[in-house]
Write a protein that holds these residues in place. Structure first.
Motif: not given
Length: 306
Positions: A42-49, A85-100, A122-123
């Protein structure tokens, strides 16, 4: 067992584990093979992720990237593919939203498979004094930094326990082990994240699921932009950490099943001192180390509204 036998067992096993820990200081444990594992960050779009994803890239894993920043995830995906990496998948997800979280988790299970290494990274940080922080920002901090861990564990832990195989990683902070002036909500969220991760780890052991490993990461503040403007008073003793170094140490901790990772190493001593020093002495040490003024130059701070 009776009292004498259990006491003897405690003494013998304590000696064994202490010797094991001492030996490990000089002889690194063999790294496990993670080829074929499904790693969700989670939080893989930048920084330490992003950096962790890059370091996992050549290890033969399937990478699943979550973030609220679509463009950031696309860039991370491009970078990890360049690194093997040969197998990469990415998903838009707001981790603060339980339903999402639950909805996207189900999508991951259908399209990729059961996640076997979950890295809650993510933080967010508001950087405001407690009385200056709007309720909405305090709630958001706790939702992202703490409650998101509950929902991701709920989503992915059942498969791990069923297989008695997996790894749960909580990227917390040394601010989750000691309070920092100006970071009341952030510290609270990280204290809670550590307590949650420790408790689940004990549940796993109590139920015999020792194949599901756990790692709790507590780095000092990193130079990722999250704490832009903050500097260490004594950088040789407690430096603002290089994120690439932190990512490298986290991957090493996962591959060697290290339960706790504190960075820099001086934090092991400082955290131990916190537990034994008188309160006033601890405050004096905190002032000496600059903990009372660390956030003074934080560039993300919003001035108190009129």
């Amino acid at each position: 067992m009776n009292f004498l036998l259990e006491t003897l067992q405690l003494i013998v096993m304590s000696m064994y584990y202490n010797i094991e820990a001492f030996v490990r200081l000089f002889i690194p444990f063999k790294k496990k093979n993670v080829t074929g594992e499904i790693v969700l960050i989670t939080g893989a779009g930048s920084g330490i992720g992003r950096l962790m994803a890059e370091k996992f890239a050549p290890l033969g894993v399937s990478l699943v990237l979550w973030d609220v920043n679509q463009e950031g995830m696309k860039e991370t995906a491009r970078l990890v593919k360049e690194k093997g990496a040969t197998r990469v998948h990415y998903y838009l997800c707001d981790c603060s939203d339980k339903a999402k979280v639950y909805r996207v988790a189900d999508q991951v299970k259908r399209e990729v498979g059961d996640v076997s290494i979950l890295i809650n990274n993510a933080g967010i940080v508001t950087g405001r004094n407690f009385m200056d922080a709007p309720d909405s920002l305090i709630e958001k901090t706790l939702e992202v930094n703490t409650m998101a861990h509950f929902w991701t564990y709920k989503a992915f832990l059942p498969a791990m326990t069923a297989n008695n195989h997996g790894h749960l990683v909580s990227v917390a902070s040394t601010a989750g082990m000691i309070g920092v002036n100006g970071l009341a909500d952030y510290c609270a969220s990280k204290f809670a994240a550590i307590g949650f991760a420790e408790s689940v780890a004990l549940e796993l052991l109590a139920t015999g699921k020792d194949g599901v490993k756990t790692t709790i990461v507590c780095p000092h503040f990193m130079n990722t932009g999250m704490f832009d403007g903050c500097n260490s008073k004594w950088p040789l003793l407690v430096p603002v950490l290089d994120p690439d170094y932190v990512a490298k140490k986290i991957i090493e901790a996962i591959l060697t099943d290290q339960v706790y990772l504190l960075l820099p190493k001086s934090m092991y001593i400082l955290m131990g001192m916190k537990k034994i020093l008188p309160f006033k002495t601890g405050n004096l040490l905190g002032m000496y180390l600059g903990a009372f003024n660390f956030m003074d130059a934080f560039k993300g701070r919003v001035k108190k509204e009129a």
